[in-house]
Design a protein around this motif. Structure first.
Motif, mmCIF file in Angstrom:
data_model
loop_
_atom_site.group_PDB
_atom_site.id
_atom_site.type_symbol
_atom_site.label_atom_id
_atom_site.label_comp_id
_atom_site.label_asym_id
_atom_site.label_seq_id
_atom_site.Cartn_x
_atom_site.Cartn_y
_atom_site.Cartn_z
ATOM 1 N N LYS A 180 1.222 -1.226 0.222
ATOM 2 C CA LYS A 180 0.350 0.347 0.529
ATOM 3 C C LYS A 180 0.905 1.408 0.190
ATOM 4 O O LYS A 180 1.979 1.226 0.658
ATOM 5 N N PRO A 181 0.344 2.701 -0.252
ATOM 6 C CA PRO A 181 1.288 3.527 -0.522
ATOM 7 C C PRO A 181 1.509 4.239 0.671
ATOM 8 O O PRO A 181 1.323 3.311 2.197
ATOM 9 N N ILE A 182 2.888 4.865 0.444
ATOM 10 C CA ILE A 182 3.651 5.300 2.002
ATOM 11 C C ILE A 182 3.567 6.940 1.919
ATOM 12 O O ILE A 182 3.201 7.582 1.333
ATOM 13 N N HIS A 183 3.949 7.402 3.330
ATOM 14 C CA HIS A 183 3.798 8.672 3.151
ATOM 15 C C HIS A 183 5.380 9.278 2.363
ATOM 16 O O HIS A 183 6.351 8.508 2.555
ATOM 17 N N ASN A 184 4.761 10.241 1.805
ATOM 18 C CA ASN A 184 5.942 10.952 0.699
ATOM 19 C C ASN A 184 7.208 11.287 2.119
ATOM 20 O O ASN A 184 8.569 11.557 1.842
ATOM 21 N N PRO A 196 3.237 1.287 -4.129
ATOM 22 C CA PRO A 196 2.166 1.332 -4.754
ATOM 23 C C PRO A 196 2.267 2.570 -5.063
ATOM 24 O O PRO A 196 2.762 3.448 -3.774
ATOM 25 N N TYR A 197 2.335 4.107 -6.160
ATOM 26 C CA TYR A 197 2.210 4.856 -5.983
ATOM 27 C C TYR A 197 1.281 5.652 -6.806
ATOM 28 O O TYR A 197 1.015 5.669 -8.302
ATOM 29 N N PRO A 198 -0.116 6.121 -6.585
ATOM 30 C CA PRO A 198 -1.643 6.454 -7.586
ATOM 31 C C PRO A 198 -0.577 7.434 -8.287
ATOM 32 O O PRO A 198 0.357 8.554 -7.622
ATOM 33 N N GLY A 199 -0.738 7.800 -9.482
ATOM 34 C CA GLY A 199 -0.632 9.233 -10.358
ATOM 35 C C GLY A 199 0.715 9.160 -11.203
ATOM 36 O O GLY A 199 1.006 10.187 -11.249
ATOM 37 N N LEU A 200 1.731 8.247 -10.847
ATOM 38 C CA LEU A 200 2.653 8.021 -11.824
ATOM 39 C C LEU A 200 2.887 8.377 -12.985
ATOM 40 O O LEU A 200 1.417 7.844 -13.837
ATOM 41 N N PRO A 201 3.567 8.961 -13.662
ATOM 42 C CA PRO A 201 3.117 9.801 -15.106
ATOM 43 C C PRO A 201 3.890 8.253 -15.875
ATOM 44 O O PRO A 201 4.107 8.815 -17.462
ATOM 45 N N SER A 202 4.728 7.228 -15.404
ATOM 46 C CA SER A 202 5.047 5.873 -15.869
ATOM 47 C C SER A 202 4.872 4.571 -15.553
ATOM 48 O O SER A 202 4.261 5.529 -13.975
#
Length: 238
Positions: free
Chosen positions: A101-105, A150-156
């Protein structure tokens, strides 16, 4: 034996020897010619392979950035890059590991400051490709300096980052991925090379499991960063 017969015999023997030498020369030329062709082919094949390998692992597409290190904050940060590659970050770093799951930037960037590689991928990436990413992450470089999430909104489909360096990829099997890891993980641009990417102060939760930690109050203390002597530059990695 008459002189005529002796002379004829000598001439016949001379012709036989000359013919034999011609055959030997032809055989030698054929052998060396064939050998030369084989050598040229081998050199060509090896050269083609080396050029192909160099092209496939070229890191010319890596984007490079400059960020000042040591900017610790307690608030959320708006970053210019997606995902971020440096700048302000939370006082707590993310435990280097593989997350589903996504983690905090803000935690991840702190881990980058310590020398970690952060492999991010689009959440809708097919499972087989995600598994390939995890295979690369668990077989390349230093495992205690590897973040995957995972990271939503990636450019690739895939983006791999270290502090100040980032590469966008379309295929998890791209040989540029391990090449990037080997070059930049704990590389010379790491601001705090040798600082741990784990320990008791590392964050082990994902973004949906816990918010960013609040600023300590009273006698509470911020996390203490410690060096890990075993950390080594990327040149020694697999």
């Amino acid at each position: 034996m008459t002189k005529e017969k002796a002379q004829a015999r000598r001439e016949h023997l001379a012709k036989m020897r000359a013919e034999q030498k011609r055959k030997q020369r032809r055989a030698a030329l054929l052998m060396w010619g064939t050998g030369g062709v084989i050598i040229v082919l081998l050199v060509g094949v090896v050269g083609f392979y080396l050029v192909k390998q160099a092209r496939e692992t070229s890191l010319d597409a890596v984007a490079n950035y400059k960020y000042e290190a040591g900017q610790h904050v307690w608030t959320a940060v708006t970053y210019k890059e997606t995902p971020p590659v440096g700048g302000q970050h939370n006082n707590y770093w993310q435990q280097c590991s593989i997350y589903d799951k996504p983690i905090h930037n803000e935690h991840a960037v702190h881990s980058l400051e310590h020398g970690a590689v952060w492999i991010t991928y689009r959440p809708d990436l097919p499972k087989a490709q995600i598994d390939k990413l995890k295979d690369v992450a668990t077989s390349t470089g230093q495992q205690d300096y590897m973040l995957v999430s995972p990271y939503p909104g990636l450019p690739s489909p895939v983006v791999v980052s270290t502090w100040g360096h980032q590469l966008k990829l379309n295929d998890p099997a791209d040989p540029k991925l391990p090449a990037f890891i080997k070059k930049f993980q704990n590389g010379p641009d790491t601001p705090e090379q040798g600082a741990t990417c784990g320990g008791e102060d590392a964050i082990t939760t994902t973004a949906d499991q816990a918010p960013l930690p609040p600023e300590p109050k009273g006698n509470q203390q911020a996390p203490m960063e410690t060096l890990k002597p075993s950390a080594a530059p990327s040149q020694s990695q697999k």
